[in-house]
Write a protein that holds these residues in place. Structure first.
Motif, short mmCIF file in Angstrom:
data_model
loop_
_atom_site.label_atom_id
_atom_site.label_comp_id
_atom_site.label_asym_id
_atom_site.label_seq_id
_atom_site.Cartn_x
_atom_site.Cartn_y
_atom_site.Cartn_z
N ASP A 1 0.81 -1.21 0.00
CA ASP A 1 0.00 0.00 0.00
C ASP A 1 0.85 1.26 0.00
O ASP A 1 2.07 1.22 0.19
CB ASP A 1 -0.93 0.00 1.21
N ALA A 2 0.19 2.42 -0.18
CA ALA A 2 0.89 3.69 -0.27
C ALA A 2 0.11 4.76 0.48
O ALA A 2 -1.09 4.62 0.76
CB ALA A 2 1.07 4.10 -1.73
N VAL A 3 0.80 5.86 0.79
CA VAL A 3 0.16 7.03 1.38
C VAL A 3 0.34 8.20 0.42
O VAL A 3 1.39 8.34 -0.21
CB VAL A 3 0.75 7.35 2.77
N ALA A 4 -0.70 8.99 0.26
CA ALA A 4 -0.65 10.20 -0.57
C ALA A 4 -0.97 11.39 0.33
O ALA A 4 -1.97 11.35 1.07
CB ALA A 4 -1.64 10.11 -1.71
N VAL A 5 -0.15 12.43 0.28
CA VAL A 5 -0.29 13.54 1.21
C VAL A 5 -0.50 14.85 0.45
O VAL A 5 0.35 15.26 -0.35
CB VAL A 5 0.94 13.69 2.11
N LEU A 6 -1.62 15.50 0.72
CA LEU A 6 -1.90 16.81 0.15
C LEU A 6 -1.30 17.88 1.06
O LEU A 6 -1.79 18.12 2.16
CB LEU A 6 -3.41 17.01 0.01
N VAL A 7 -0.21 18.49 0.61
CA VAL A 7 0.45 19.56 1.37
C VAL A 7 -0.24 20.87 1.01
O VAL A 7 -0.33 21.24 -0.16
CB VAL A 7 1.95 19.62 1.02
N PHE A 8 -0.75 21.60 2.03
CA PHE A 8 -1.48 22.83 1.74
C PHE A 8 -1.09 23.94 2.71
O PHE A 8 -0.49 23.71 3.76
CB PHE A 8 -3.00 22.59 1.77
N ARG A 9 -1.44 25.17 2.33
CA ARG A 9 -1.21 26.34 3.17
C ARG A 9 -2.26 27.38 2.85
O ARG A 9 -2.97 27.29 1.84
CB ARG A 9 0.19 26.92 2.91
N ARG A 10 -2.36 28.39 3.71
CA ARG A 10 -3.25 29.53 3.45
C ARG A 10 -2.41 30.77 3.19
O ARG A 10 -1.44 31.03 3.92
CB ARG A 10 -4.19 29.76 4.63
N ASP A 11 -2.77 31.53 2.15
CA ASP A 11 -2.04 32.76 1.88
C ASP A 11 -2.57 33.86 2.79
O ASP A 11 -3.41 33.63 3.66
CB ASP A 11 -2.13 33.13 0.40
N ALA A 12 -2.08 35.09 2.60
CA ALA A 12 -2.42 36.19 3.49
C ALA A 12 -3.92 36.48 3.50
O ALA A 12 -4.47 36.96 4.50
CB ALA A 12 -1.66 37.44 3.07
N SER A 13 -4.60 36.16 2.41
CA SER A 13 -6.05 36.41 2.33
C SER A 13 -6.88 35.23 2.81
O SER A 13 -8.11 35.29 2.82
CB SER A 13 -6.43 36.76 0.89
N GLY A 14 -6.22 34.15 3.20
CA GLY A 14 -6.93 32.96 3.66
C GLY A 14 -7.21 31.95 2.58
O GLY A 14 -7.82 30.90 2.86
N LEU A 15 -6.77 32.21 1.35
CA LEU A 15 -7.00 31.28 0.24
C LEU A 15 -6.16 30.03 0.40
O LEU A 15 -4.97 30.11 0.71
CB LEU A 15 -6.67 31.97 -1.09
N GLU B 1 1.15 15.71 -9.63
CA GLU B 1 0.48 14.96 -8.59
C GLU B 1 0.94 15.44 -7.22
O GLU B 1 1.83 16.30 -7.11
CB GLU B 1 0.78 13.46 -8.74
N ILE B 2 0.36 14.89 -6.18
CA ILE B 2 0.74 15.28 -4.82
C ILE B 2 1.81 14.33 -4.28
O ILE B 2 2.15 13.33 -4.89
CB ILE B 2 -0.49 15.29 -3.88
N VAL B 3 2.35 14.69 -3.13
CA VAL B 3 3.36 13.87 -2.46
C VAL B 3 2.80 12.48 -2.18
O VAL B 3 1.65 12.33 -1.75
CB VAL B 3 3.79 14.56 -1.14
N ALA B 4 3.61 11.45 -2.40
CA ALA B 4 3.16 10.08 -2.14
C ALA B 4 4.36 9.17 -1.95
O ALA B 4 5.46 9.47 -2.41
CB ALA B 4 2.28 9.57 -3.28
N GLY B 5 4.13 8.05 -1.28
CA GLY B 5 5.20 7.08 -1.09
C GLY B 5 4.65 5.76 -0.58
O GLY B 5 3.54 5.69 -0.04
N LEU B 6 5.43 4.71 -0.78
CA LEU B 6 5.02 3.38 -0.34
C LEU B 6 5.13 3.24 1.17
O LEU B 6 6.05 3.78 1.79
CB LEU B 6 5.88 2.31 -1.02
N LEU B 7 4.21 2.49 1.75
CA LEU B 7 4.27 2.17 3.17
C LEU B 7 5.24 1.00 3.38
O LEU B 7 5.19 0.01 2.66
CB LEU B 7 2.89 1.80 3.69
#
Length: 227
Positions: free
Chosen positions: A59-73, A110-116
């Motif tokens: 199996d694998a894990v996929a990780v959505l790395v996110f942040r908010r900019d100054a306006s909250g977007l 694609e987003i960050v991902a890797g095997l378990l």
């Protein structure tokens, strides 16, 4: 992941040894089976063939790395990775029932991902591996406790692939990244990182510009949670 001196423009096949390779060796293992269905009344179906593709790590894990900019977007991090299997679709144009507008998918966004790994047991191990992949592929030092699991795992192609993907996300707002170290393989040569508004990335998935299922699943699950 140190920047490359030049950008990859092609993947050259040095040898195609498909006809001489065993199906139970290599990175992917193909099990060629003859099966039949057993029924509740004691009867059975005719025998039929099944091919199952396994990876060395199930199996694998996929990780959505996110942040908010100054306006909250909300913005999300994507990676442009070399993907030979997608690229070599161009060699099978005659088999395409629907014409593919892409000349060749040399890179797939694609987003960050890797095997378990075998030691990644349970939710604790899943979060630990997710944090390690974020550090290795995106350069952000996050803790396992920072990882948000985005619901149940899913199959990408259950007709042939045994692998399930566990979706996750992590908020890196305010964190400064270091240079991602990568895994040193040629497949990570010229990998490019991009920050983009989350809706822009989701729209690209739905148009087919980002043809990666795990990315769209993670985006929709994160948006549902934010809502």
């Amino acid at each position: 992941m140190k920047p490359s001196h030049s950008s990859v423009t092609d993947i050259e096949i040095i040898e195609d040894f498909s006809s001489t390779a065993r199906c139970d060796e290599g990175f992917l293992r193909v099990r060629r089976l003859r099966c039949r269905n057993r029924r509740s009344d004691g009867s059975a179906s005719p025998v039929y063939r099944v091919d199952v593709v396994d990876r060395p790590r199930l199996d694998a894990v996929a990780v959505l790395v996110f942040r908010r900019d100054a306006s909250g977007l909300l913005e999300v991090l994507t990676r442009m990775n070399l993907r030979p299997a997608a690229y070599f679709r161009k060699d099978n144009r005659d088999a395409m029932t629907v014409p593919d507008p892409a000349v060749g998918y040399l890179r797939v966004e694609e987003i960050v991902a890797g095997l378990l790994e075998p030691e990644d047991k349970g939710e604790e191990g899943l979060k630990r591996r997710a944090a390690e992949e974020v550090r290795e592929e995106a350069g952000f030092a996050v803790k396992p406790a920072d990882i948000q699991l985005l619901g149940g795992a899913f199959f990408l192609a259950p007709g042939i692939l045994s692998e399930k993907v566990f979706p996750a996300a992590v908020d890196v707002t305010g964190l400064a990244p270091e240079e991602p170290e990568g895994d040193g393989s040629p497949l990570e040569e010229s990998t490019q990182l991009h920050w983009r508004p989350i809706q822009e990335v989701l729209d690209a998935c739905r148009r087919g510009d980002i043809p990666d299922a795990k990315t769209e699943v993670a985006l929709t699950r994160l948006l549902a949670r934010q809502a």
